[in-house]
Design a protein around this motif. Structure first.
Motif, PDB file in Angstrom:
ATOM      1  N   ASP A  34      42.421  25.027  46.276  1.00  0.00           N
ATOM      2  CA  ASP A  34      41.978  26.182  45.511  1.00  0.00           C
ATOM      3  C   ASP A  34      42.848  27.409  45.820  1.00  0.00           C
ATOM      4  O   ASP A  34      42.717  28.027  46.875  1.00  0.00           O
ATOM      5  N   PRO A  35      43.754  27.777  44.903  1.00  0.00           N
ATOM      6  CA  PRO A  35      44.638  28.928  45.141  1.00  0.00           C
ATOM      7  C   PRO A  35      43.890  30.228  45.425  1.00  0.00           C
ATOM      8  O   PRO A  35      44.328  31.035  46.242  1.00  0.00           O
ATOM      9  N   LEU A  36      42.760  30.452  44.753  1.00  0.00           N
ATOM     10  CA  LEU A  36      41.999  31.679  44.986  1.00  0.00           C
ATOM     11  C   LEU A  36      41.442  31.703  46.403  1.00  0.00           C
ATOM     12  O   LEU A  36      41.449  32.752  47.067  1.00  0.00           O
ATOM     13  N   ALA A  37      40.972  30.573  46.890  1.00  0.00           N
ATOM     14  CA  ALA A  37      40.453  30.500  48.255  1.00  0.00           C
ATOM     15  C   ALA A  37      41.543  30.849  49.263  1.00  0.00           C
ATOM     16  O   ALA A  37      41.303  31.571  50.238  1.00  0.00           O
ATOM     17  N   LEU A  38      42.748  30.348  49.029  1.00  0.00           N
ATOM     18  CA  LEU A  38      43.857  30.635  49.934  1.00  0.00           C
ATOM     19  C   LEU A  38      44.202  32.119  49.891  1.00  0.00           C
ATOM     20  O   LEU A  38      44.456  32.744  50.930  1.00  0.00           O
ATOM     21  N   LEU A  39      44.192  32.700  48.712  1.00  0.00           N
ATOM     22  CA  LEU A  39      44.477  34.124  48.541  1.00  0.00           C
ATOM     23  C   LEU A  39      43.433  34.973  49.269  1.00  0.00           C
ATOM     24  O   LEU A  39      43.761  35.965  49.925  1.00  0.00           O
ATOM     25  N   ILE A  40      42.164  34.566  49.176  1.00  0.00           N
ATOM     26  CA  ILE A  40      41.083  35.290  49.841  1.00  0.00           C
ATOM     27  C   ILE A  40      41.171  35.120  51.355  1.00  0.00           C
ATOM     28  O   ILE A  40      40.942  36.072  52.118  1.00  0.00           O
ATOM     29  N   GLY A  41      41.515  33.923  51.804  1.00  0.00           N
ATOM     30  CA  GLY A  41      41.673  33.700  53.237  1.00  0.00           C
ATOM     31  C   GLY A  41      42.704  34.634  53.840  1.00  0.00           C
ATOM     32  O   GLY A  41      42.505  35.202  54.922  1.00  0.00           O
ATOM     33  N   MET A  42      43.811  34.836  53.122  1.00  0.00           N
ATOM     34  CA  MET A  42      44.854  35.751  53.590  1.00  0.00           C
ATOM     35  C   MET A  42      44.315  37.181  53.631  1.00  0.00           C
ATOM     36  O   MET A  42      44.616  37.940  54.562  1.00  0.00           O
ATOM     37  N   LEU A  43      43.510  37.554  52.665  1.00  0.00           N
ATOM     38  CA  LEU A  43      42.916  38.890  52.644  1.00  0.00           C
ATOM     39  C   LEU A  43      42.020  39.104  53.863  1.00  0.00           C
ATOM     40  O   LEU A  43      42.025  40.175  54.477  1.00  0.00           O
ATOM     41  N   LEU A  44      41.252  38.075  54.223  1.00  0.00           N
ATOM     42  CA  LEU A  44      40.308  38.181  55.335  1.00  0.00           C
ATOM     43  C   LEU A  44      40.992  38.155  56.703  1.00  0.00           C
ATOM     44  O   LEU A  44      40.365  38.507  57.714  1.00  0.00           O
ATOM     45  N   ASP A  45      42.243  37.751  56.732  1.00  0.00           N
ATOM     46  CA  ASP A  45      42.962  37.638  58.002  1.00  0.00           C
ATOM     47  C   ASP A  45      43.402  39.021  58.489  1.00  0.00           C
ATOM     48  O   ASP A  45      44.573  39.388  58.403  1.00  0.00           O
ATOM     49  N   GLN A  46      42.431  39.761  58.990  1.00  0.00           N
ATOM     50  CA  GLN A  46      42.681  41.123  59.457  1.00  0.00           C
ATOM     51  C   GLN A  46      41.602  41.494  60.467  1.00  0.00           C
ATOM     52  O   GLN A  46      40.406  41.428  60.170  1.00  0.00           O
ATOM     53  N   GLN A  47      42.027  41.848  61.688  1.00  0.00           N
ATOM     54  CA  GLN A  47      41.096  42.223  62.755  1.00  0.00           C
ATOM     55  C   GLN A  47      40.021  41.165  62.962  1.00  0.00           C
ATOM     56  O   GLN A  47      38.840  41.478  63.180  1.00  0.00           O
ATOM     57  N   PHE A  48      40.452  39.908  62.901  1.00  0.00           N
ATOM     58  CA  PHE A  48      39.531  38.779  62.979  1.00  0.00           C
ATOM     59  C   PHE A  48      40.359  37.547  63.341  1.00  0.00           C
ATOM     60  O   PHE A  48      41.511  37.436  62.907  1.00  0.00           O
ATOM     61  N   ALA A 107      39.186  39.674  43.327  1.00  0.00           N
ATOM     62  CA  ALA A 107      38.785  38.765  42.247  1.00  0.00           C
ATOM     63  C   ALA A 107      38.895  39.462  40.892  1.00  0.00           C
ATOM     64  O   ALA A 107      39.368  38.866  39.917  1.00  0.00           O
ATOM     65  N   ALA A 108      38.490  40.729  40.838  1.00  0.00           N
ATOM     66  CA  ALA A 108      38.567  41.478  39.576  1.00  0.00           C
ATOM     67  C   ALA A 108      40.012  41.631  39.126  1.00  0.00           C
ATOM     68  O   ALA A 108      40.325  41.515  37.931  1.00  0.00           O
ATOM     69  N   ALA A 109      40.930  41.858  40.079  1.00  0.00           N
ATOM     70  CA  ALA A 109      42.350  41.992  39.739  1.00  0.00           C
ATOM     71  C   ALA A 109      42.905  40.672  39.206  1.00  0.00           C
ATOM     72  O   ALA A 109      43.710  40.656  38.267  1.00  0.00           O
ATOM     73  N   VAL A 110      42.475  39.565  39.797  1.00  0.00           N
ATOM     74  CA  VAL A 110      42.927  38.248  39.334  1.00  0.00           C
ATOM     75  C   VAL A 110      42.440  37.997  37.909  1.00  0.00           C
ATOM     76  O   VAL A 110      43.161  37.439  37.073  1.00  0.00           O
ATOM     77  N   VAL A 111      41.215  38.437  37.630  1.00  0.00           N
ATOM     78  CA  VAL A 111      40.668  38.279  36.272  1.00  0.00           C
ATOM     79  C   VAL A 111      41.440  39.146  35.283  1.00  0.00           C
ATOM     80  O   VAL A 111      41.870  38.677  34.220  1.00  0.00           O
ATOM     81  N   GLU A 112      41.638  40.407  35.630  1.00  0.00           N
ATOM     82  CA  GLU A 112      42.258  41.364  34.709  1.00  0.00           C
ATOM     83  C   GLU A 112      43.743  41.101  34.474  1.00  0.00           C
ATOM     84  O   GLU A 112      44.244  41.248  33.353  1.00  0.00           O
ATOM     85  N   GLN A 113      44.441  40.707  35.533  1.00  0.00           N
ATOM     86  CA  GLN A 113      45.897  40.584  35.438  1.00  0.00           C
ATOM     87  C   GLN A 113      46.390  39.153  35.238  1.00  0.00           C
ATOM     88  O   GLN A 113      47.486  38.947  34.707  1.00  0.00           O
ATOM     89  N   TYR A 114      45.578  38.156  35.684  1.00  0.00           N
ATOM     90  CA  TYR A 114      46.055  36.774  35.635  1.00  0.00           C
ATOM     91  C   TYR A 114      45.044  35.830  34.984  1.00  0.00           C
ATOM     92  O   TYR A 114      45.055  34.626  35.250  1.00  0.00           O
ATOM     93  N   ASP A 115      44.175  36.394  34.145  1.00  0.00           N
ATOM     94  CA  ASP A 115      43.221  35.597  33.372  1.00  0.00           C
ATOM     95  C   ASP A 115      42.359  34.711  34.265  1.00  0.00           C
ATOM     96  O   ASP A 115      41.976  33.600  33.876  1.00  0.00           O
ATOM     97  N   GLY A 116      42.059  35.195  35.469  1.00  0.00           N
ATOM     98  CA  GLY A 116      41.171  34.465  36.367  1.00  0.00           C
ATOM     99  C   GLY A 116      41.814  33.334  37.143  1.00  0.00           C
ATOM    100  O   GLY A 116      41.138  32.656  37.920  1.00  0.00           O
ATOM    101  N   ASP A 117      43.105  33.120  36.958  1.00  0.00           N
ATOM    102  CA  ASP A 117      43.813  32.009  37.610  1.00  0.00           C
ATOM    103  C   ASP A 117      44.754  32.549  38.682  1.00  0.00           C
ATOM    104  O   ASP A 117      45.829  33.071  38.370  1.00  0.00           O
ATOM    105  N   ALA A 118      44.360  32.429  39.946  1.00  0.00           N
ATOM    106  CA  ALA A 118      45.167  32.987  41.040  1.00  0.00           C
ATOM    107  C   ALA A 118      46.560  32.383  41.103  1.00  0.00           C
ATOM    108  O   ALA A 118      47.518  33.064  41.482  1.00  0.00           O
ATOM    109  N   SER A 119      46.707  31.126  40.736  1.00  0.00           N
ATOM    110  CA  SER A 119      48.019  30.487  40.828  1.00  0.00           C
ATOM    111  C   SER A 119      49.040  31.112  39.886  1.00  0.00           C
ATOM    112  O   SER A 119      50.255  30.968  40.089  1.00  0.00           O
ATOM    113  N   ARG A 120      48.569  31.832  38.862  1.00  0.00           N
ATOM    114  CA  ARG A 120      49.500  32.488  37.933  1.00  0.00           C
ATOM    115  C   ARG A 120      50.238  33.656  38.589  1.00  0.00           C
ATOM    116  O   ARG A 120      51.243  34.126  38.056  1.00  0.00           O
TER     117      ARG A 120
END
Length: 211
Positions: A34-48, A107-120
């Protein structure tokens, strides 16, 4: 997961290695497919701790009752309810409230800019600099995260547009253990952790000397 490159027609980016960032089979399997899950995991990788950050998408999916994350559903989710999802227990992150808001904005940015598909974000880039710029513009990212994720895509997902190593900076170098991009098992996780600890000690020592 194979990532489609729309400019190249049917050509796909085959993954180089199976994701092993959460150090948990189920959580890593989600990141792998799941590309979105990987993208979110990278976001969460901060002070943790890194492995707990990348286990976060799995916790979110489990609590939402889904097998993969959907950008549209996350973006439309009730903000306070999403904060409760992040609080757990166990908490998805040390700062559940702020991170829930950041994930929803992503998630909102992925929807607005990449039609909900993180891999795009990376499937049709012309070169590494374009990839870096797209990532750096995402909510919660910025220069360092964009460089690390560019390196992660190149080293582990087979996303290697021209100039990707240069766009990733030092994280794109071969044979180093500097970030999540270089973690493929428990041993390399330990090497990356040692590198980070050494850098922190070096910065602390330099600050004392400068003071």
């Amino acid at each position: 997961m194979a990532f489609l490159n729309s400019r190249a027609g049917p050509r796909r980016y085959p993954p180089v290695v199976a994701i092993c960032l959460a150090q948990d089979a189920d959580a890593d399997a989600l990141l792998d497919r799941d590309p979105l899950a990987l993208l979110i995991g990278m976001l969460l990788d901060q002070q943790f701790p890194m492995e707990r950050a990348f286990a976060g998408p799995g916790l979110i999916a489990q609590r939402l009752g889904v097998t993969e994350l959907d950008a549209r559903e996350l973006a439309a989710h009730d903000p306070e309810a999403l904060v409760q999802v992040f609080r757990g227990p166990p908490a998805v992150h040390r700062y559940p409230g702020s991170m829930a808001r950041r994930v929803q904005a992503l998630a909102a940015a992925v929807v607005e800019q990449y039609d909900g598909d993180a891999s795009r974000i990376w499937s049709d880039v012309a070169d590494g600099q374009e990839l870096f710029r797209r990532l750096a513009a995402l909510p919660g990212y910025g220069t360092q995260k964009a460089q690390i994720f560019t390196a992660l895509l190149g080293k582990q997902r087979g996303v290697t547009p021209p100039g990707w190593r240069e766009a990733a900076g030092g994280y794109g170098e071969e044979g180093v253990h500097r970030s999540v991009a270089d973690v493929v098992d428990a041993a390399t996780l330990a090497q990356v952790r040692e590198y980070k600890q050494a850098k922190k000690a070096e910065m602390k020592s330099g600050a004392k000397a400068g003071g």
